[in-house]
Write a protein that holds these residues in place. Sequence first.
Motif, PDB file in Angstrom:
ATOM      1  N   ASP A  61     109.264  -8.197 -32.110  1.00  0.00           N
ATOM      2  CA  ASP A  61     108.372  -8.942 -31.559  1.00  0.00           C
ATOM      3  C   ASP A  61     107.531 -10.074 -32.331  1.00  0.00           C
ATOM      4  O   ASP A  61     106.686 -10.613 -32.008  1.00  0.00           O
ATOM      5  CB  ASP A  61     107.567  -8.422 -30.687  1.00  0.00           C
ATOM      6  N   SER A 118     108.492  -6.824 -26.121  1.00  0.00           N
ATOM      7  CA  SER A 118     109.131  -7.558 -25.080  1.00  0.00           C
ATOM      8  C   SER A 118     110.366  -6.689 -24.534  1.00  0.00           C
ATOM      9  O   SER A 118     110.879  -6.970 -23.307  1.00  0.00           O
ATOM     10  CB  SER A 118     109.684  -8.816 -25.533  1.00  0.00           C
ATOM     11  N   SER A 157     103.665  -9.570 -19.761  1.00  0.00           N
ATOM     12  CA  SER A 157     104.630  -9.996 -20.658  1.00  0.00           C
ATOM     13  C   SER A 157     103.958 -10.733 -21.857  1.00  0.00           C
ATOM     14  O   SER A 157     104.969 -11.045 -22.637  1.00  0.00           O
ATOM     15  CB  SER A 157     105.593 -10.856 -19.518  1.00  0.00           C
ATOM     16  N   GLU A 206     106.993  -1.547 -22.912  1.00  0.00           N
ATOM     17  CA  GLU A 206     107.661  -2.924 -22.449  1.00  0.00           C
ATOM     18  C   GLU A 206     106.391  -3.672 -21.830  1.00  0.00           C
ATOM     19  O   GLU A 206     106.136  -3.142 -20.652  1.00  0.00           O
ATOM     20  CB  GLU A 206     108.989  -2.876 -22.084  1.00  0.00           C
ATOM     21  N   ASN A 207     106.204  -4.904 -22.170  1.00  0.00           N
ATOM     22  CA  ASN A 207     105.359  -5.895 -21.220  1.00  0.00           C
ATOM     23  C   ASN A 207     104.142  -5.276 -20.520  1.00  0.00           C
ATOM     24  O   ASN A 207     104.033  -5.286 -19.338  1.00  0.00           O
ATOM     25  CB  ASN A 207     106.401  -6.464 -19.923  1.00  0.00           C
TER      26      ASN A 207
END
Length: 156
Positions: A119, A13, A61, A56-57
């Motif tokens: 995460d 994330s 997401s 990231e993502n």
Amino acid sequence: MIQGIFETHINVSDYKKSAEFYEQLLHIIPLHHDPFRKSKFYWVGKPGESMLGIRENYPSSLIQRQHFAFRIALEDMPQARSYLEGLGIATTNFFGESAEQLSVFPFMPAVSIYFQDPDGHSVELLAMLEDQPRADLEIMSWEEWETLHGRSKTQH
């Protein structure tokens, strides 16, 4: 022929927060930073043998919990828990219980300790044991494994 797993990539994330987390682990060597793609890549252990990528993502997401294990030397296993906890990282055994009693997987056989990244990905430190595999046995504590093999009941 396949010789092992070379790389693992996980969706995170916040790649900067995850980078801080992974970079504090021993033998994680920064390899490449791609700020445009919000990703970082690391050698794990010896350069050129194993790689971890965080992004990231990607592709979305949605962060789905993943699991992977880092191989460590058996002689490093007794200190792994205190090292991780010294970093403020909570540790468990396979059953999610206190890591004071580490779990052995007799079918391999291997001993391991678990923790989570920012995460919630399940990360494992695993060391192979030199004993013969015992697929007939259930997962047990390292102390039980040592007793089964006639070795001292040293607290692991």
